[in-house]
Structures are given as C-alpha cells and as structure tokens.
Design an enzyme around this catalytic site. Sequence first.
Site, mmCIF file in Angstrom:
data_model
loop_
_atom_site.group_PDB
_atom_site.id
_atom_site.type_symbol
_atom_site.label_atom_id
_atom_site.label_comp_id
_atom_site.label_asym_id
_atom_site.label_seq_id
_atom_site.Cartn_x
_atom_site.Cartn_y
_atom_site.Cartn_z
ATOM 1 N N HIS A 172 0.368 11.999 -5.464
ATOM 2 C CA HIS A 172 -0.341 12.085 -4.242
ATOM 3 C C HIS A 172 0.842 11.818 -3.320
ATOM 4 C CE1 HIS A 172 -3.282 11.098 -1.200
ATOM 5 N NE2 HIS A 172 -2.160 10.312 -0.691
ATOM 6 N N GLU A 173 1.616 10.753 -3.583
ATOM 7 C CA GLU A 173 2.772 10.529 -2.749
ATOM 8 C C GLU A 173 3.732 11.597 -2.526
ATOM 9 O OE1 GLU A 173 2.341 8.395 -0.302
ATOM 10 O OE2 GLU A 173 0.644 7.494 -1.319
ATOM 11 N N HIS B 286 0.750 -1.212 -0.087
ATOM 12 C CA HIS B 286 -0.039 -0.012 0.036
ATOM 13 C C HIS B 286 0.998 1.298 0.135
ATOM 14 C CE1 HIS B 286 -3.878 1.973 0.451
ATOM 15 N NE2 HIS B 286 -3.178 2.825 0.858
HETATM 16 O O1 X8Z Z 1 -4.255 5.351 0.988
HETATM 17 C C1 X8Z Z 1 -4.269 5.992 0.110
HETATM 18 C C2 X8Z Z 1 -2.727 6.643 -0.378
HETATM 19 C C3 X8Z Z 1 -1.749 6.789 1.088
HETATM 20 S S1 X8Z Z 1 -1.914 7.840 1.964
HETATM 21 C C4 X8Z Z 1 -2.320 5.659 -1.324
HETATM 22 N N1 X8Z Z 1 -5.383 6.564 -0.317
HETATM 23 C C5 X8Z Z 1 -6.740 6.187 -0.068
HETATM 24 C C6 X8Z Z 1 -6.846 4.733 -0.448
HETATM 25 O O2 X8Z Z 1 -5.890 4.163 -1.137
HETATM 26 O O3 X8Z Z 1 -7.880 4.133 0.008
HETATM 27 C C7 X8Z Z 1 -5.250 7.827 -1.502
HETATM 28 C C8 X8Z Z 1 -6.666 7.674 -1.868
HETATM 29 C C9 X8Z Z 1 -7.583 7.123 -0.888
HETATM 30 ZN ZN ZN Z 2 -1.800 9.744 1.131
#
Ligand code: X8Z
Ligand code: ZN
Length: 605
Positions: free
Chosen positions: A373-374, A343
């Site tokens: 995003h990262e 993840h």
């Molecule tokens: O977990 C994340 C990022 C890391 S903070 C990849 N996200 C959420 C998910 O994957 O459920 C980004 C969008 C929502």
């Molecule tokens: Zn994130």
Amino acid sequence: MRATIALAGLLTAIVAAAAPPPGAPRPTRAEAAAFLRAAEDEIGALWIARERANWVRATFITEDTEALAARAEEAVMEASARLAREAVRFAPADLAPADRRKLDLLRLTVTLPPPPTAPRRAELAAIATRMENAYSKGKHCPPRLKGKCLTLDDISRRMAKSRKPDELLELWRGWHAIAPPLRADYRRYVELANEGARGLGFKDVGDQWRSRYDMKPAEFEALADRLLKQLQPLYQQLHCHVRAKLRDRYGAAAVPEKGPIPAHLLGNMWAQEWTNVYGLVTPRPAAKSLDLNRLLKARKTDARGMVKYAEGFFVSLGLTPLPKSFWDRSMLTRPRDREVVCHASAWAVDYDADIRIKMCIEPTGEDFTTIHHELGHNYYQFAYRRQPMLFRDSANDGFHEALGDTIALSVTPGYLARVGLLKPAQATEMERAELNDLMQRALEKIAFLPFGYLVDRWRWGVFSGRTPPSGYNAAWWRLRRDLQGVSEPVPRSEADFDPGAKYHVPSNVPYARYFLASFLQFQFHRALCKTAGHEGPLNRCSIYGSKAAGAKLQAMMEMGQSRPWPEALRALTGEDRLDAGAMLEYFKPLHDWLAEQNRGRTCGW
Ligand code: X8Z
Ligand code: ZN
C-alpha cells in the site's frame, strides 16, 4: 460526467462574495497564467518546507519539533488563504482548462482550511499538530504490568491473537482511554477549521472535503451511498456468518444471535478489518490456508526484506527500483529511543524524487500488505513528479489509496510460489481451496466497507453542526451499529471520545478515500489482469511480471491530478464510473457459499 462544468460551478459562491467591482477589466489569460506560476512557486516551496518539518516531527516527537511543524503549517495556511482570495479575481477570465483546474485546486486541496486571522491560524496549526502527537504517543498501562506500558503496536499484536474476551476487552478499553483528553481540542479544531472553510467559500469543512471529486458535494454523497448499497448484501452475509462463528466460540451470552457484534471480538482495534479471526471462520479447514505470518517468520524476513519483496513486484512491472535515498531515509521500524508517529505513511518530501516511507513494520501478513500500500503511494508520487506543482497528486484521493492495494491483490499463492515464499505444490493446494483465499480477502476488503464509509459520515455530521459536541460519541456508535453491525463492548458516554481513538480523526486525514479505493482497486485489478492476458477467475490473477500492465499503470499515474478523475479511470480501465461490479465479480463464489451457510440463520442486526 460533466466534470469541468461542475468544477467551474464551485467557484460561483466565492465569486459572488468577492466579485471585482463592476466595470473592472476582465483579467486576461496571460495574467491568470502569470498569477498561477507565481502561486505554484510560492505554495510549492511552503509545502516542501512543511513536509520537511513534518518528517522530522513524525520521526522524533518533541516539544520543539511540534512547534516547528506547527509553524510550517501556519505558513502554508497563510499563503493558501491569500492565494485563494486572489484567485477569485481570475474566475471570470477566459482560462485555459488546465489553469481553470489549478484555480479550483488552490482552494480545494487545502488540508487545514485557514481561519481569517493570524492568531487563530496559529491556534489551529498548534491544535492539529498537538492532536496527532498526542494520539501517536498514546499508551495503555495496565496495572497487571506494574508500570510497563503498551503501545498501539503491542496492543494490536495481542488483539490479533488473543481469544480471551476479558483480555480483549481490557485492551480495547485501554486504547480508547487515550482519546478523551483530545475531545476539547477536537471541538475547537472543528470551530476553527469551519471558519477557514467558510472563508474559502464552503459551507463547512465536510462540504469542502466532498467538493474534491469533480462533481457537486451532494452528487458525491449519492455516489458513496450507491456504492455502499451495492455491497450491502455481501457484507450482511459475511457479518451473519462471522457472528455465528464468534457465537460458537465465545458463547451466546457474549455474542447476540440477532444483534450487532461487540467491537472487541474481531481481532482489530476498530473492527475495521477482520482477517485475524480467519481461523474461526475458515471455509475449508482441511485444506492449507495461506499464512503469511508464518512464512515471513520462518524465513526470518526483516522489515527491509519485506519492503524488498514489495519493491520487487513494482520492478517486475517495469517500474524503476526505489532510489538509494529511499533506503537511507525511510523509517522502517519503531525506534527505541524516541516517540514517533507509527501510523504508516508514504512521503515525497521534496515533491520530487525524495520518496520515503515511515512505518513500524512487524513480520506479519497485515504489514506485508500495508507495505505494498505504502509503496503504491511512493510510486504514484514518483510518477507525477514532473507535473506542475498543483497537479502533483492522484486523480482523486481514492486513486492514491488504491494503487498499492491493487498490487497487493496480485499477491496470490501463485505469485508467492514464483518468488520462492511458497513451494509450488503448496500454492496449487491453496488455489484449489479458493474459498479460503476469498474468505481472507473478504475479511479484509468487505468487512472494511461500512467502516470506510462511516468515519467521514460521522465527521460530515460534526462539521455541519448536525452532530453537536454533546453528541459526538453517541453519533459515532449509532453509525457503527447501524452501518457496521458492531456495538460498543461496554456502555459508553459523552465522557468518552471513541472516534478520537482512530488515527485519521485527530490527524485530520479524510477517510472516504479508503472507501473509494476499495472499489477502485478491483476495477484496476480487473483491467490490468485483462491487459496482462489473464484468463479465468479474477481472484487467481496476478499481474506480476506484466510489463504491459505496468505501462498502463505508469501512464495513469503520470497524469497526476491534471485531469478530472473519470479520465484517469478511463485511461486505465476503459470505464469512467466508479462501480462495484468488479468487486462483486471477484467475490461471487464466496458470496454464494456464504448464502448457503447462512440458510436458516437470521441475518442483519
Ligand atoms: O491509513 C491507512 C494507510 C496509510 S494511508 C496505512 N489505511 C487506513 C487505516 O489504516 O485505517 C490503509 C487502510 C485504511
Ligand atoms: Zn494510504
């Protein structure tokens, strides 16, 4: 918003519980400042040690790294509990506002609230680490593959493309089967973490999580409700249209005309974003649509190359290139020889310049967005690294999640032409068929909203005890049905633990942050586009190359967590309220179009 007053109020509960004896001298400002200096030094060193242990664990899961990471977590817990207790002594002092804020943050930002005794702290740390590892090692081994097993990335890749309901169902079930073994641990984690939260003066862990927003927990709930309501009409229209198209594709027996959509048909394991069914719902099929998957594959762009594009965007804004250590130390692809946490995440291992990402990148448009995003996390971390330790975080957690997404909103056809990923004529054609582009964005951003909201709605219920362990799964599906309009594809029971099949649940990562980020990123985008001198519709704007926009972003990021978030929002946007207006403005043309398409259909579920 009377942020400081609300925050000061938060301390009342524990002050009452642990007030100094009557007649004890009121601590001075200088004493409080000295306490905070020592506390920051101590907790900072422990945080860094935890990051190092966790990095090694997350990039090399073994029994040993699991034990080492749990030890590091335990040490943080022990110190957090002790410092939070000592902090109470300084609550009555006449403090400088920054020091008052630090005292509050000491108890608010504890990720795993520490139970009162050492054995129970050790137990909680062990459970938390074990749950994240178990999730990350999860595999689906279908009989048809005769002993070969699928990772979540394998499954997601298939799920994105397959249009065979049987295959989709098998994948969905296969992945959800990793979670029931986590149920007993989760239940115990809830008990222990709640004990910890109570020791810090909160009702339960959910209460602690909701207290992190410079307002009362109840006010935060009201804010989230208001935001969701503002977007519900657009979500309903999108849901209605997508359901009709899925019905055309899969038939009336598979997709009900008026009921919720079965969760396995939306191209994503959690139906949290629907971009992979774009091909079924393209508004202007005759016009070219942006297909980043194809573009990246055609150019054979590898993981590093994809990160380079994202870095290039930040650099175009005047921010610094990533340090060499980023490239040396990041994990960009799934290693073949060991178990890792795939993840995606971004780290500042030393809370300073040692920024890295850990991701199992595939050459897809989805991952291209996730890389932005990262890096948003990394640039934020890099910008606030000169703040005192307790302020080295974003204004609120939604800001951290919104930063990189804001940049990704500027990844428009026009931008892709500028960096040579598209021919200018192709970009122009795509911009003309803007409904296509808006639909892709809506499948990502609008589809996400109820999910972004319900993960923590579920946890708030669990932590408060309103949802007992005997009702974990039923409560999850009630929320998914009511809020998302999505249903379980096969009957489920309390022998299942479907929330555990979503990373953030076993990993103890709060989720409301992504919900907030959904709104914030459009507010940021609108403000930065204005700064960049953009005229015309918001969805055409790319801030690429705007040093003025970059400077505004940088200034806000440098504030870290030193001020209540409305101030940070104001610094960037001039607004001090979280609001859905910018998002609604962005999607207005699509909203109108959807309403037309849905005429004669019964929407809702
Ligand atoms: O977990 C994340 C990022 C890391 S903070 C990849 N996200 C959420 C998910 O994957 O459920 C980004 C969008 C929502
Ligand atoms: Zn994130």
